[in-house]
Every structure is written in C-alpha cells, then in structure tokens.
Design a protein around this motif. Structure first.
Motif, PDB file in Angstrom:
ATOM      1  N   SER A  15       0.881  -1.269  -0.107  1.00 13.04           N
ATOM      2  CA  SER A  15      -0.026   0.061   0.085  1.00 13.04           C
ATOM      3  C   SER A  15       0.922   1.296   0.063  1.00 13.04           C
ATOM      4  CB  SER A  15      -0.949   0.171   1.115  1.00 13.04           C
ATOM      5  OG  SER A  15      -1.508  -1.316   1.473  1.00 13.04           O
ATOM      6  N   GLU A  35      10.066  -5.690  -3.602  1.00 12.75           N
ATOM      7  CA  GLU A  35       8.670  -6.311  -2.751  1.00 12.75           C
ATOM      8  C   GLU A  35       8.896  -7.823  -2.920  1.00 12.75           C
ATOM      9  OE1 GLU A  35       5.957  -5.628  -1.264  1.00 12.75           O
ATOM     10  OE2 GLU A  35       5.672  -7.740  -1.368  1.00 12.75           O
ATOM     11  N   HIS A  41      -0.523  -8.726  -3.700  1.00 13.46           N
ATOM     12  CA  HIS A  41      -0.584  -9.984  -3.079  1.00 13.46           C
ATOM     13  C   HIS A  41      -1.501 -10.127  -2.136  1.00 13.46           C
ATOM     14  CE1 HIS A  41       1.700  -9.091   0.477  1.00 13.46           C
ATOM     15  NE2 HIS A  41       2.417  -8.174  -0.277  1.00 13.46           N
ATOM     16  N   SER A  45      -1.612  -6.852   3.902  1.00 14.15           N
ATOM     17  CA  SER A  45      -2.518  -5.764   4.381  1.00 14.15           C
ATOM     18  C   SER A  45      -3.397  -5.210   3.244  1.00 14.15           C
ATOM     19  CB  SER A  45      -1.990  -4.993   5.350  1.00 14.15           C
ATOM     20  OG  SER A  45      -1.315  -5.430   6.380  1.00 14.15           O
ATOM     21  N   HIS A  46      -3.257  -5.459   2.239  1.00 12.43           N
ATOM     22  CA  HIS A  46      -3.869  -4.727   1.205  1.00 12.43           C
ATOM     23  C   HIS A  46      -4.748  -5.342   0.234  1.00 12.43           C
ATOM     24  CE1 HIS A  46      -0.018  -5.618  -0.808  1.00 12.43           C
ATOM     25  NE2 HIS A  46      -0.642  -6.059  -1.846  1.00 12.43           N
ATOM     26  N   ARG A  51     -11.651  -0.914   0.846  1.00 10.47           N
ATOM     27  CA  ARG A  51     -11.280  -0.264   1.998  1.00 10.47           C
ATOM     28  C   ARG A  51     -12.242   0.978   2.297  1.00 10.47           C
ATOM     29  NH1 ARG A  51      -9.252  -4.262   2.447  1.00 10.47           N
ATOM     30  NH2 ARG A  51      -7.079  -4.718   3.100  1.00 10.47           N
ATOM     31  N   ILE A  52     -12.692   1.369   3.434  1.00  8.45           N
ATOM     32  CA  ILE A  52     -13.306   2.629   3.802  1.00  8.45           C
ATOM     33  C   ILE A  52     -12.533   3.792   3.699  1.00  8.45           C
ATOM     34  CG2 ILE A  52     -15.019   3.719   5.460  1.00  8.45           C
ATOM     35  CD1 ILE A  52     -16.194   1.031   6.270  1.00  8.45           C
ATOM     36  N   VAL A 169      13.977  -8.344   0.985  1.00  5.18           N
ATOM     37  CA  VAL A 169      15.245  -7.810   1.625  1.00  5.18           C
ATOM     38  C   VAL A 169      15.568  -8.585   2.861  1.00  5.18           C
ATOM     39  CG1 VAL A 169      16.009  -5.735   2.854  1.00  5.18           C
ATOM     40  CG2 VAL A 169      14.854  -5.609   0.782  1.00  5.18           C
ATOM     41  N   CYS A 316      -6.687 -11.209   6.594  1.00  5.91           N
ATOM     42  CA  CYS A 316      -5.800 -10.252   6.385  1.00  5.91           C
ATOM     43  C   CYS A 316      -5.185  -9.902   7.561  1.00  5.91           C
ATOM     44  CB  CYS A 316      -6.791  -9.064   5.781  1.00  5.91           C
ATOM     45  SG  CYS A 316      -5.912  -7.693   4.936  1.00  5.91           S
ATOM     46  N   LYS A 350      -6.841   4.569   3.485  1.00  5.99           N
ATOM     47  CA  LYS A 350      -7.523   5.626   3.176  1.00  5.99           C
ATOM     48  C   LYS A 350      -6.205   6.699   2.916  1.00  5.99           C
ATOM     49  CE  LYS A 350     -10.260   5.376   6.664  1.00  5.99           C
ATOM     50  NZ  LYS A 350      -9.350   4.473   7.562  1.00  5.99           N
TER      51      LYS A 350
HETATM   52  C1  LIG Z   1      -9.223  -6.933   6.899  1.00  5.18           C
HETATM   53  C2  LIG Z   1      -8.688  -5.430   6.842  1.00  5.18           C
HETATM   54  C3  LIG Z   1      -9.574  -4.410   6.628  1.00  5.18           C
HETATM   55  C4  LIG Z   1      -9.205  -3.033   6.496  1.00  5.18           C
HETATM   56  N1  LIG Z   1      -9.856  -1.975   6.240  1.00  5.18           N
HETATM   57  C5  LIG Z   1      -9.627  -0.502   6.005  1.00  5.18           C
HETATM   58  C6  LIG Z   1     -10.452   0.267   5.502  1.00  5.18           C
HETATM   59  O1  LIG Z   1     -11.609   0.089   5.500  1.00  5.18           O
HETATM   60  N2  LIG Z   1     -10.010   1.539   5.593  1.00  5.18           N
HETATM   61  C7  LIG Z   1      -8.529   1.918   5.633  1.00  5.18           C
HETATM   62  O2  LIG Z   1      -8.301   2.944   5.611  1.00  5.18           O
HETATM   63  N3  LIG Z   1      -7.857   0.866   6.066  1.00  5.18           N
HETATM   64  C8  LIG Z   1      -8.114  -0.275   6.350  1.00  5.18           C
HETATM   65  N4  LIG Z   1      -7.108  -1.582   6.568  1.00  5.18           N
HETATM   66  C9  LIG Z   1      -5.796  -1.138   6.885  1.00  5.18           C
HETATM   67  C10 LIG Z   1      -4.977  -0.910   5.476  1.00  5.18           C
HETATM   68  O3  LIG Z   1      -5.161  -1.863   4.701  1.00  5.18           O
HETATM   69  C11 LIG Z   1      -3.556  -1.134   5.997  1.00  5.18           C
HETATM   70  O4  LIG Z   1      -3.167  -0.287   7.138  1.00  5.18           O
HETATM   71  C12 LIG Z   1      -2.617  -0.924   4.868  1.00  5.18           C
HETATM   72  O5  LIG Z   1      -2.861  -1.757   3.617  1.00  5.18           O
HETATM   73  C13 LIG Z   1      -1.150  -1.056   5.587  1.00  5.18           C
HETATM   74  O6  LIG Z   1      -0.386  -0.756   4.220  1.00  5.18           O
HETATM   75  P1  LIG Z   1       1.290  -1.227   4.424  1.00  5.18           P
HETATM   76  O7  LIG Z   1       1.880  -0.608   3.204  1.00  5.18           O
HETATM   77  O8  LIG Z   1       1.951  -1.095   5.841  1.00  5.18           O
HETATM   78  O9  LIG Z   1       1.401  -2.759   4.451  1.00  5.18           O
HETATM   79  P2  LIG Z   1       1.155  -3.662   3.014  1.00  5.18           P
HETATM   80  O10 LIG Z   1       0.211  -3.138   2.058  1.00  5.18           O
HETATM   81  O11 LIG Z   1       0.932  -5.213   3.341  1.00  5.18           O
HETATM   82  O12 LIG Z   1       2.675  -3.549   2.317  1.00  5.18           O
HETATM   83  C14 LIG Z   1       3.804  -3.864   3.027  1.00  5.18           C
HETATM   84  C15 LIG Z   1       4.573  -4.615   1.927  1.00  5.18           C
HETATM   85  O13 LIG Z   1       5.943  -4.771   2.559  1.00  5.18           O
HETATM   86  C16 LIG Z   1       6.324  -6.098   1.682  1.00  5.18           C
HETATM   87  N5  LIG Z   1       7.611  -6.385   2.656  1.00  5.18           N
HETATM   88  C17 LIG Z   1       7.748  -6.728   3.895  1.00  5.18           C
HETATM   89  N6  LIG Z   1       8.900  -7.017   4.357  1.00  5.18           N
HETATM   90  C18 LIG Z   1       9.422  -6.793   3.162  1.00  5.18           C
HETATM   91  C19 LIG Z   1      11.112  -7.486   2.840  1.00  5.18           C
HETATM   92  N7  LIG Z   1      11.828  -7.807   3.858  1.00  5.18           N
HETATM   93  N8  LIG Z   1      11.501  -7.391   1.614  1.00  5.18           N
HETATM   94  C20 LIG Z   1      10.749  -6.958   0.375  1.00  5.18           C
HETATM   95  N9  LIG Z   1       9.315  -6.625   0.887  1.00  5.18           N
HETATM   96  C21 LIG Z   1       8.923  -6.762   1.883  1.00  5.18           C
HETATM   97  C22 LIG Z   1       5.204  -6.952   2.076  1.00  5.18           C
HETATM   98  O14 LIG Z   1       5.150  -8.166   1.235  1.00  5.18           O
HETATM   99  C23 LIG Z   1       4.213  -5.997   1.568  1.00  5.18           C
HETATM  100  O15 LIG Z   1       3.696  -6.157   0.239  1.00  5.18           O
HETATM  101  C24 LIG Z   1      -7.696  -2.622   6.608  1.00  5.18           C
HETATM  102  C25 LIG Z   1      -6.870  -3.806   6.901  1.00  5.18           C
HETATM  103  C26 LIG Z   1      -7.244  -5.069   7.078  1.00  5.18           C
HETATM  104  C27 LIG Z   1      -6.136  -6.460   7.135  1.00  5.18           C
END
Ligand SMILES: Cc1cc2nc3c(=O)[nH]c(=O)nc-3n(C[C@H](O)[C@H](O)[C@H](O)COP(=O)(O)OP(=O)(O)OC[C@H]3O[C@@H](n4cnc5c(N)ncnc54)[C@H](O)[C@@H]3O)c2cc1C
Length: 381
Positions: A15, A35, A41, A45-46, A51-52, A169, A316, A350
C-alpha cells in the motif's frame, strides 16, 4: 551512476510503498522498490476488494488534515490514470451517543467543519436499538486497494522507477554515509532508505522503540436474498459501535462480480485487534464457527444477513501500535537518511495517497508540511 546505485530504495511495495515509489519517480529520483511477493498480493494488508474512506475521524481529529490531502491526491490518481478508485457511497455510524466512536465523529466534524447528518430513518435495512444514534457522512465511501497498488506501481515504472517483485530484503545498514541493502538476489546502494514493510516492519526496522502486534483479521462476504436493496446508491458503507465488544463492526454495500471482481457480495468484518500471528505463518484456514459468530452478530443489526447465502471469507493482517496510531518518522540514529512508515493498525489504506507524498518529502527534504507530531516515534519515549 553504477547499475546498483540509487537515490532512494523503498523496502516493501504494498500500500504505502507503491505510492511512495510513484511520488519519488515522479519527482525525478532514481528509485528502487523491492517487494518480497508479487504486486499486489494476498499475504499482507492490502487485499479484500474494498477499503473505507471517511473524514470525521473518531480515532484522532489530527488525522483530518491528512485526509483532506488524501482526498485531493486520490482525485489526482484518478485523473492521471483515467481509472476510478474512489466510490462515494456515504457512511453511516451507529451507536449510543455516549460511545467514543459517536462522540469522536461529532468532535472531528465540529473541529474541521465536516458535513455530517442525522440518519436515524434513512436506511430501513438496519435494525437498531432505540438508544442508538445514526450519523451519516455523505462524502465517505470506499477505495479499491488492489487497483490502487497496481496503478501506483505501474505509474512509478512509467516515470522510471525500477521495481523488483519476488525479491525479499534480508538486511540493510548505513556505512560511510551510504545505505547498503542486501536482498536474497543482490546487493544495492542508495543515499536514502524508506521502509514500508507492513506486517514485517518489526523484522526489518532495527532499533524500533515500540513493539508492533500483527493480528489475523477475518473478512466475510454474503449475498442477501434481495441483493439490489444493498447495491451502492441504495445502501452505504457502515460502522456499528455497540457496547458488547471492543472495536466496531463495519461493512460495505453489495459489490457485483461484473464491476468489482470476485468475490461478489456484501463484505463485513469486526475492527479490533484479533488473534496475534506471525506474518510468515498465518492460519489461513477459516472455521465455520468463526464465520457464524461474525454473521450472527452482524445479523442482529442487518437482519437480511441472517438468511443470506455465504459467498466467501478471507484473512488479512493488521499491524497494531500500542495506541493504534500510525508511525511515520525518521528512524533515530541515521541523520534523516532512513524514513519509516508502519503500524497502520487496521485503518491506514485511506491515507495511502498522502503517505506516499509525505514519505517522499521526509526522505528528500527531511521534513513535511503535514502535521505529523502525533505520529512520531517520540510519543513512545
Ligand atoms: C481486513 C482489513 C480491513 C481493512 N480495512 C480498512 C479500511 O476499511 N480502511 C482503511 O483505511 N484501512 C483499512 N485497512 C488497513 C489498511 O489496509 C492497512 O493499514 C494498509 O494496507 C497497510 O499498508 P502497508 O503498506 O503498511 O502494508 P502492506 O500493504 O501489506 O505492504 C507492506 C509490503 O511490504 C512487503 N515487505 C515486507 N517485508 C519485506 C522485505 N523484507 N522485503 C521485501 N518486501 C517486504 C510486504 O510483502 C508487503 O507487500 C484494513 C486492513 C485489513 C487487514
């Protein structure tokens, strides 16, 4: 510049990382995004179709300026790509006037002059206790997460970013003013590093002064008998804050397979920190018992869910901080050369369109115009 030298490396192209790669590349920087899985994938978490997005932020009113900017940036993404990612359906918040969610919605709306309306009689699909208030925020709606991640990744590549999927990584360090990143395939060098590793953040961010709790969250889709009563336009996004359990129930209108892909149905979930898990060993088996518990609880408030056809269930990951507010900051000890964004605690999506911009600002300029004090690492000292 030698082949493996970059201005900035981004660890994690999910995300936050996809939007960050786009922002950096659009500003002309030589960026590498790494990634560990395909993009997007289902391990992090995405995923989950929707997503609201809402502005009357009961969690903390200081998020509202970030959301104002996020709405602007979502529009920019749609203009850039010609694709729709934001769907305005409105959201209805239901709960007693004493519940922190209802109080928080009103407070944020008051401080930031946001439009909210009484919605007690607006939607006959709900069956609510007489002591509940219903508040509608008309400009809320939902985003499409997989599409967003794909679009930001594709636009980043068009602007010159190098993005490697399926490359994990393993470690990184700063030595003699340079960042070295070692993956399972190669070694890379950069002036700056941004870590957006979601549920894996604690593993790859060395020296974090707070622990992050990764939890397994359940999401269920059902098909009610009268589907059209729940189509967008007839039914909003919703959030129910009762006093029976911590957190809140929330859900979406019925999204069709033709327009939104599989699974078709009305999606809902329980927003709370569920069972703790290891992101590499998540139990993806979902029991009938846990589905039934959630369905029965939602059916108390939306009776049509009680005899609806089951459509799908998925898991998720949330990555929770101790106060459930995000962490967006420079990592101490690296002269502002390492920027981190993690702990989005189940409500971060969001903000993706503004977080990408903020992370680019923090990495390049060392600062951002956005008010971020409340998301700094200092709050845990
Ligand atoms: C069921 C559910 C419902 C949700 N509903 C909402 C909603 O309605 N509204 C809202 O605003 N938010 C919502 N969220 C929250 C939101 O989706 C997350 O806060 C957001 O996706 C987090 O983003 P991120 O980039 O931190 O994580 P991710 O999108 O998971 O990205 C992190 C990435 O880092 C990669 N990575 C990690 N370590 C390594 C490494 N060592 N080497 C290479 N790659 C790596 C992972 O593979 C992953 O792709 C929800 C979440 C869930 C699970």
């Amino acid at each position: 510049m030698p082949v493996n030298d970059y201005d900035i490396i981004v660890i994690g192209v999910g995300s936050m990382g996809s939007a960050t790669c786009y922002e950096l590349a659009a500003r002309g920087y030589k960026v590498l995004g790494l990634e560990q899985f395909i993009i997007p994938h289902e391990q992090g978490s995405h995923t989950g179709q929707s997503r609201i997005i809402r502005k009357a932020y009961f969690e903390h009113p200081d998020y509202v300026p970030l959301l104002q900017r996020a709405y602007t940036n979502w529009k920019k993404l749609e203009e850039l790509t010609g694709e729709q990612v934001y769907y305005q359906t409105g959201i209805v918040y239901h709960g007693s006037s004493e519940h922190p969610v209802i109080k928080g919605v009103k407070e944020a709306a008051k401080i930031h002059c946001l439009q909210i309306e009484d919605a007690v009689k607006k939607y006959s699909q709900f069956n609510l206790p007489s002591n509940f208030e219903s508040i509608c925020e008309p400009r809320a709606g939902f985003l499409r997460p997989e599409k967003v991640v794909t679009l930001y990744k594709d636009e980043a590549i068009k602007k010159g970013a190098i993005i490697h999927a399926n490359e994990a990584v393993l470690e990184w360090k700063k030595e003699n003013g340079q960042i070295t990143v070692v993956s399972n395939m190669n070694t890379y060098y950069a002036k700056k590093l941004i870590i957006t590793a979601g549920a894996w953040a604690e593993r790859i961010i060395t020296g974090l002064n707070v622990s992050l709790k990764v939890t397994r969250q359940l999401v269920v889709w059902v098909k009610p008998k009268k589907e059209n009563v729940f189509f967008p336009g007839n039914f909003p996004c919703w959030l129910i804050a009762d006093d029976k359990r911590e957190g809140a129930l929330y859900g979406f209108p019925f999204l069709s397979k033709e327009k939104f892909g599989e699974p078709a149905g009305m999606k809902f979930a329980w927003h709370h920190a569920a069972e703790e898990t290891d992101p590499d060993h998540v139990n993806r088996d979902i029991s009938e018992k846990e589905i039934d518990e959630l369905v029965n609880w939602v059916a108390e408030y939306i009776p049509a869910v009680g005899n609806a056809e089951f459509s799908a269930a998925k898991t998720c990951l949330y990555t929770n901080t101790t106060d459930e507010n995000f962490i967006i900051d420079h990592l101490p000890g690296y002269d502002k050369d390492v920027t981190i964004a993690c702990g989005f605690s189940g409500h971060g999506f969001k903000f993706v369109s503004v977080v990408g911009e903020i992370l680019a600002d923090l990495a390049i300029n060392g600062k951002t115009k956005q008010p971020l004090e409340f998301l700094s690492l200092k709050r845990f000292d």
